[in-house]
Design an enzyme around this catalytic site. Structure first.
Site, mmCIF file in Angstrom:
data_model
loop_
_atom_site.group_PDB
_atom_site.id
_atom_site.type_symbol
_atom_site.label_atom_id
_atom_site.label_comp_id
_atom_site.label_asym_id
_atom_site.label_seq_id
_atom_site.Cartn_x
_atom_site.Cartn_y
_atom_site.Cartn_z
ATOM 1 N N GLY A 22 47.891 37.075 4.104
ATOM 2 C CA GLY A 22 47.576 36.906 2.694
ATOM 3 C C GLY A 22 46.940 35.558 2.435
ATOM 4 O O GLY A 22 47.331 34.847 1.509
ATOM 5 N N HIS A 23 45.959 35.187 3.296
ATOM 6 C CA HIS A 23 45.248 33.926 3.136
ATOM 7 C C HIS A 23 43.939 33.975 3.916
ATOM 8 O O HIS A 23 43.672 34.916 4.664
ATOM 9 C CB HIS A 23 46.102 32.742 3.605
ATOM 10 C CG HIS A 23 46.565 32.853 5.029
ATOM 11 N ND1 HIS A 23 47.868 33.136 5.355
ATOM 12 C CD2 HIS A 23 45.900 32.752 6.206
ATOM 13 C CE1 HIS A 23 47.991 33.187 6.668
ATOM 14 N NE2 HIS A 23 46.803 32.960 7.215
ATOM 15 N N ALA A 24 43.121 32.948 3.741
ATOM 16 C CA ALA A 24 41.898 32.760 4.517
ATOM 17 C C ALA A 24 41.907 31.342 5.071
ATOM 18 O O ALA A 24 42.664 30.481 4.609
ATOM 19 C CB ALA A 24 40.671 32.980 3.641
ATOM 20 N N GLY B 201 42.592 37.727 5.153
ATOM 21 C CA GLY B 201 43.293 38.718 5.957
ATOM 22 C C GLY B 201 44.731 38.897 5.530
ATOM 23 O O GLY B 201 45.404 37.912 5.190
ATOM 24 N N ILE C 97 43.394 28.874 2.409
ATOM 25 C CA ILE C 97 43.158 29.278 1.018
ATOM 26 C C ILE C 97 44.139 30.403 0.749
ATOM 27 O O ILE C 97 44.034 31.484 1.333
ATOM 28 C CB ILE C 97 41.721 29.762 0.791
ATOM 29 C CG1 ILE C 97 40.710 28.707 1.241
ATOM 30 C CG2 ILE C 97 41.509 30.109 -0.683
ATOM 31 C CD1 ILE C 97 39.268 29.185 1.198
#
Length: 307
Positions: A222-224, A269, A294
């Site tokens: 749950g981030h980039a 992702g 992020i």
């Protein structure tokens, strides 16, 4: 107001604004400052407070109360008994001068009995599953379910079409998510998988970590990343990876120890559907750096506009 239908048992107070072709059914109550757009369907037993803005062609099903600060875009569907909230600290004595805004963007859909916490944004065309508890922003096109609500897919996901023999060259030509079959040697003793860091990856790993023992229904990621490249291999069991590069959303099932997936920056992702025995290995191009993450997808979508 001649083109607006108001049921004889509905209450639309003087000062409320209703657009052309809107229908208000029995036992609905709309307060004076509310603005409801054209072509809306406001069903039985609903309540719309003063500082509410509802776009055009919105359906609000029965049992929905829309409180001050809620903003609903065009072509939104609000299912039965959806619960909006506008007070982060309920029960306090002093009423705030202005409630935080909760935004449901155009063409989003919110399923029956979902709960939306205050101050959040549900992105364009997003879908909130029935009974979900939304505790953070929902990005455009995302499908979220559960409590707390987590992303489980995308309403417009696309399938990867890159041919296997072209995948490695594509990985090195330009940064995109690519699923790659690793070199496997089989004989009577079993199988051996080989990955040459210099030739087999578009980066040289500086960090390795494993994810395993993930409880049923729990997601990871749950981030980039801004700079860090990753390569994922599910060594055992299976896991689903949902990706978003800012324009295309895809879904991959990782379930073979000789298949890896390259995740370049900046790509969002999220990992879901871990099998009970799943063991996921991740190779990373950089050491851990909290500043490289992020973690808000709406912030991510703004970030990728620069690319």
């Amino acid at each position: 107001m001649r083109s607006v239908f108001i049921h004889e048992k509905a209450i639309v107070e003087e000062g409320a604004q209703l657009g052309e072709g809107t229908r208000v059914w029995a036992f609905a109550h709309i307060l004076p400052g509310a603005v409801v757009g054209a072509g809306c369907n406001i069903c039985d037993h609903t309540f719309i407070e003063n500082d509410v803005r509802v776009g055009d062609r919105v359906t609000v099903k029965s049992g929905v109360f829309i409180w001050d600060g809620v903003r609903i875009g065009d072509d939104v569907f609000i299912g039965p008994n959806v619960t909006f909230t506008n007070e982060k600290y309920p029960g306090r004595q002093n009423r705030p001068e202005k409630y935080v805004e909760t935004v449901v963007e155009a063409q989003a859909s919110v399923g029956a009995n979902a709960t939306i916490l205050p101050g959040l944004t549900i992105g364009r065309k997003a879908m909130v599953g029935a009974g979900a508890v939304v505790t953070r922003n929902v990005p455009p096109y995302a499908i979220v379910v559960g409590s707390p609500a987590c992303i489980v897919g995308w309403v417009d996901k696309e399938e990867e079409t890159c041919e296997p023999e072209d995948q490695l060259s594509v990985m090195k030509m330009r940064p995109r998510v690519v699923q790659n079959e690793l070199k496997t040697v089989n004989d009577k003793r079993g199988a051996l998988v080989e990955l040459d860091f210099e030739q087999g990856l578009p980066f040289v790993p500086k960090r390795l970590f494993y994810i395993f023992g993930v409880p049923s229904g729990v997601g990871r990621g749950g981030h980039a990343h801004k700079e860090c490249h990753q390569f994922l291999v599910c060594l055992k069991g299976s896991v689903t990876l949902h990706t978003d590069d800012g324009s295309t959303r895809r879904e991959y099932v990782l379930d073979k120890p000789n298949t890896g997936l390259y995740l370049p920056p900046p790509t969002w992702g999220r990992l879901t559907n871990f099998s009970a025995d799943a063991v996921l290995m991740v190779l990373a191009s950089h050491p851990y750096d909290a500043g490289d993450y992020i973690r808000d997808q709406l912030e991510f979508l703004e970030y990728v506009k620069a690319f």
